[in-house]
Design a protein around this motif. Sequence first.
Motif, PDB file in Angstrom:
ATOM      1  N   SER A   1     -14.143   5.137  -6.117  1.00 61.88           N
ATOM      2  CA  SER A   1     -14.162   5.352  -4.668  1.00 61.88           C
ATOM      3  C   SER A   1     -14.376   4.061  -3.898  1.00 61.88           C
ATOM      4  O   SER A   1     -14.134   4.005  -2.694  1.00 61.88           O
ATOM      5  CB  SER A   1     -15.263   6.364  -4.304  1.00 61.88           C
ATOM      6  OG  SER A   1     -16.530   5.873  -4.698  1.00 61.88           O
TER       7      SER A   1
ATOM      8  N   GLY B   1      -4.109   1.837  -3.262  1.00 62.00           N
ATOM      9  CA  GLY B   1      -2.938   2.146  -2.450  1.00 62.00           C
ATOM     10  C   GLY B   1      -2.281   3.420  -2.938  1.00 62.00           C
ATOM     11  O   GLY B   1      -2.956   4.347  -3.387  1.00 62.00           O
ATOM     12  N   GLY B   2      -0.952   3.454  -2.881  1.00 60.91           N
ATOM     13  CA  GLY B   2      -0.227   4.635  -3.316  1.00 60.91           C
ATOM     14  C   GLY B   2      -0.253   4.784  -4.831  1.00 60.91           C
ATOM     15  O   GLY B   2      -0.323   3.807  -5.578  1.00 60.91           O
TER      16      GLY B   2
ATOM     17  N   LYS C   1       2.787  12.606   1.645  1.00 64.95           N
ATOM     18  CA  LYS C   1       1.639  13.032   2.432  1.00 64.95           C
ATOM     19  C   LYS C   1       1.676  14.545   2.579  1.00 64.95           C
ATOM     20  O   LYS C   1       2.747  15.148   2.619  1.00 64.95           O
ATOM     21  CB  LYS C   1       1.640  12.375   3.820  1.00 64.95           C
ATOM     22  CG  LYS C   1       1.370  10.875   3.819  1.00 64.95           C
ATOM     23  CD  LYS C   1       1.262  10.347   5.241  1.00 64.95           C
ATOM     24  CE  LYS C   1       0.938   8.851   5.244  1.00 64.95           C
ATOM     25  NZ  LYS C   1       0.807   8.316   6.629  1.00 64.95           N
TER      26      LYS C   1
ATOM     27  N   ASP D   1     -10.053  -0.749  -3.650  1.00 76.03           N
ATOM     28  CA  ASP D   1      -9.006  -0.808  -2.627  1.00 76.03           C
ATOM     29  C   ASP D   1      -7.729  -0.243  -3.243  1.00 76.03           C
ATOM     30  O   ASP D   1      -6.915  -0.970  -3.800  1.00 76.03           O
ATOM     31  CB  ASP D   1      -8.804  -2.257  -2.188  1.00 76.03           C
ATOM     32  CG  ASP D   1      -7.718  -2.396  -1.131  1.00 76.03           C
ATOM     33  OD1 ASP D   1      -7.339  -1.361  -0.531  1.00 76.03           O
ATOM     34  OD2 ASP D   1      -7.241  -3.518  -0.918  1.00 76.03           O
TER      35      ASP D   1
ATOM     36  N   ILE E   1      -9.059   9.368  -2.319  1.00 82.59           N
ATOM     37  CA  ILE E   1      -7.796   9.612  -1.619  1.00 82.59           C
ATOM     38  C   ILE E   1      -6.937   8.359  -1.740  1.00 82.59           C
ATOM     39  O   ILE E   1      -7.338   7.272  -1.320  1.00 82.59           O
ATOM     40  CB  ILE E   1      -8.028   9.939  -0.128  1.00 82.59           C
ATOM     41  CG1 ILE E   1      -9.075  11.054   0.026  1.00 82.59           C
ATOM     42  CG2 ILE E   1      -6.709  10.325   0.522  1.00 82.59           C
ATOM     43  CD1 ILE E   1      -8.685  12.370  -0.573  1.00 82.59           C
ATOM     44  N   PHE E   2      -5.761   8.500  -2.315  1.00 82.91           N
ATOM     45  CA  PHE E   2      -4.865   7.358  -2.462  1.00 82.91           C
ATOM     46  C   PHE E   2      -4.122   7.133  -1.148  1.00 82.91           C
ATOM     47  O   PHE E   2      -3.612   8.075  -0.537  1.00 82.91           O
ATOM     48  CB  PHE E   2      -3.888   7.593  -3.613  1.00 82.91           C
ATOM     49  CG  PHE E   2      -4.566   7.647  -4.957  1.00 82.91           C
ATOM     50  CD1 PHE E   2      -4.861   6.490  -5.647  1.00 82.91           C
ATOM     51  CD2 PHE E   2      -4.929   8.864  -5.514  1.00 82.91           C
ATOM     52  CE1 PHE E   2      -5.497   6.527  -6.874  1.00 82.91           C
ATOM     53  CE2 PHE E   2      -5.577   8.925  -6.738  1.00 82.91           C
ATOM     54  CZ  PHE E   2      -5.871   7.753  -7.425  1.00 82.91           C
ATOM     55  N   ASP E   3      -4.064   5.867  -0.733  1.00 82.90           N
ATOM     56  CA  ASP E   3      -3.533   5.515   0.584  1.00 82.90           C
ATOM     57  C   ASP E   3      -2.051   5.148   0.475  1.00 82.90           C
ATOM     58  O   ASP E   3      -1.696   4.009   0.164  1.00 82.90           O
ATOM     59  CB  ASP E   3      -4.326   4.345   1.157  1.00 82.90           C
ATOM     60  CG  ASP E   3      -3.992   4.073   2.620  1.00 82.90           C
ATOM     61  OD1 ASP E   3      -3.037   4.690   3.131  1.00 82.90           O
ATOM     62  OD2 ASP E   3      -4.691   3.253   3.231  1.00 82.90           O
ATOM     63  N   SER E   4      -1.182   6.118   0.773  1.00 81.38           N
ATOM     64  CA  SER E   4       0.260   5.872   0.677  1.00 81.38           C
ATOM     65  C   SER E   4       0.744   4.875   1.721  1.00 81.38           C
ATOM     66  O   SER E   4       1.801   4.262   1.554  1.00 81.38           O
ATOM     67  CB  SER E   4       1.025   7.197   0.824  1.00 81.38           C
ATOM     68  OG  SER E   4       0.743   7.803   2.074  1.00 81.38           O
ATOM     69  N   ASP E   5      -0.033   4.680   2.797  1.00 81.58           N
ATOM     70  CA  ASP E   5       0.365   3.721   3.828  1.00 81.58           C
ATOM     71  C   ASP E   5       0.336   2.286   3.302  1.00 81.58           C
ATOM     72  O   ASP E   5       0.933   1.387   3.900  1.00 81.58           O
ATOM     73  CB  ASP E   5      -0.558   3.839   5.045  1.00 81.58           C
ATOM     74  CG  ASP E   5      -0.320   5.117   5.833  1.00 81.58           C
ATOM     75  OD1 ASP E   5       0.790   5.673   5.732  1.00 81.58           O
ATOM     76  OD2 ASP E   5      -1.254   5.568   6.529  1.00 81.58           O
ATOM     77  N   LYS E   6      -0.365   2.055   2.196  1.00 81.14           N
ATOM     78  CA  LYS E   6      -0.415   0.718   1.594  1.00 81.14           C
ATOM     79  C   LYS E   6       0.743   0.479   0.633  1.00 81.14           C
ATOM     80  O   LYS E   6       0.820  -0.580   0.018  1.00 81.14           O
ATOM     81  CB  LYS E   6      -1.754   0.530   0.866  1.00 81.14           C
ATOM     82  CG  LYS E   6      -2.945   0.491   1.814  1.00 81.14           C
ATOM     83  CD  LYS E   6      -4.241   0.245   1.058  1.00 81.14           C
ATOM     84  CE  LYS E   6      -5.425   0.176   2.025  1.00 81.14           C
ATOM     85  NZ  LYS E   6      -6.708  -0.026   1.310  1.00 81.14           N
TER      86      LYS E   6
END
Length: 230
Positions: free
Chosen positions: A61, A66-67, A148, A64, A171-176
């Motif tokens: 958690s 990403g997707g 998403k 950093d 939560i994986f950040d698809s925006d990255k």
Amino acid sequence: MMGFILIAVAVLSLLSGGWSAPVTNCDDLTQIIEIQGREQLLGRWTNLAESTNTSGSGLMSSLDVGGSWLKHTATNESNTIDVFEAVKIFGRCYTSRSTKTLKNNTVSAEQPKTASEVLLKTGCPDCLVVSSKYTSGQGLQFLSRRNKVTAAEMEEFTKQVECLNLPSPVIFDSDKGFCPEESTKNTTDLNTATEEDYFKLAGDILGSEDVVKGVLESIFSSLVDLIEED
């Protein structure tokens, strides 16, 4: 860390009106559903979120991330699936390959660690909620054909995590952005990683202030527990 081509996704979207509303009680949220054959699992999935109580998982958690995505491909052997996974951590891609077998409504894996997986009920029409059991714990993974999902769909998954008494999901950040399947640039293949590759990953992790803070908090918490026991 748990297929239909695009036309199948479109069909699912058309049928979504007939799906039941998201469930809210733990009996429904943890209900195991039947896997309708290997084909249901094949194709590319976006890994939206996951939670696990295995040792050291709490540090995830703080990373950093990403997707994250994975691809299931059928092999020549019946009910056997090749799995390719890719995730961005600190802007670098990490990939791995494994093989899973579907039998008696359970997906089993031996590498990179022994696991048995089942699917849980979900109100999301193009998603899979994968419940995994390992020798050292349990995990829950939220996969979708989309990059998403809606807030309600993510909230339902979060409630499933709570019902199983698992830690808050990563939560994986698809925006990255996502790791491209065809590229090896700035990518580490964990199946063939060298000692230098692992040192680099460790350096990235330990170089993160959030991770260092998380480690120190974990150590402090353990010391407090020991003092209280005495």
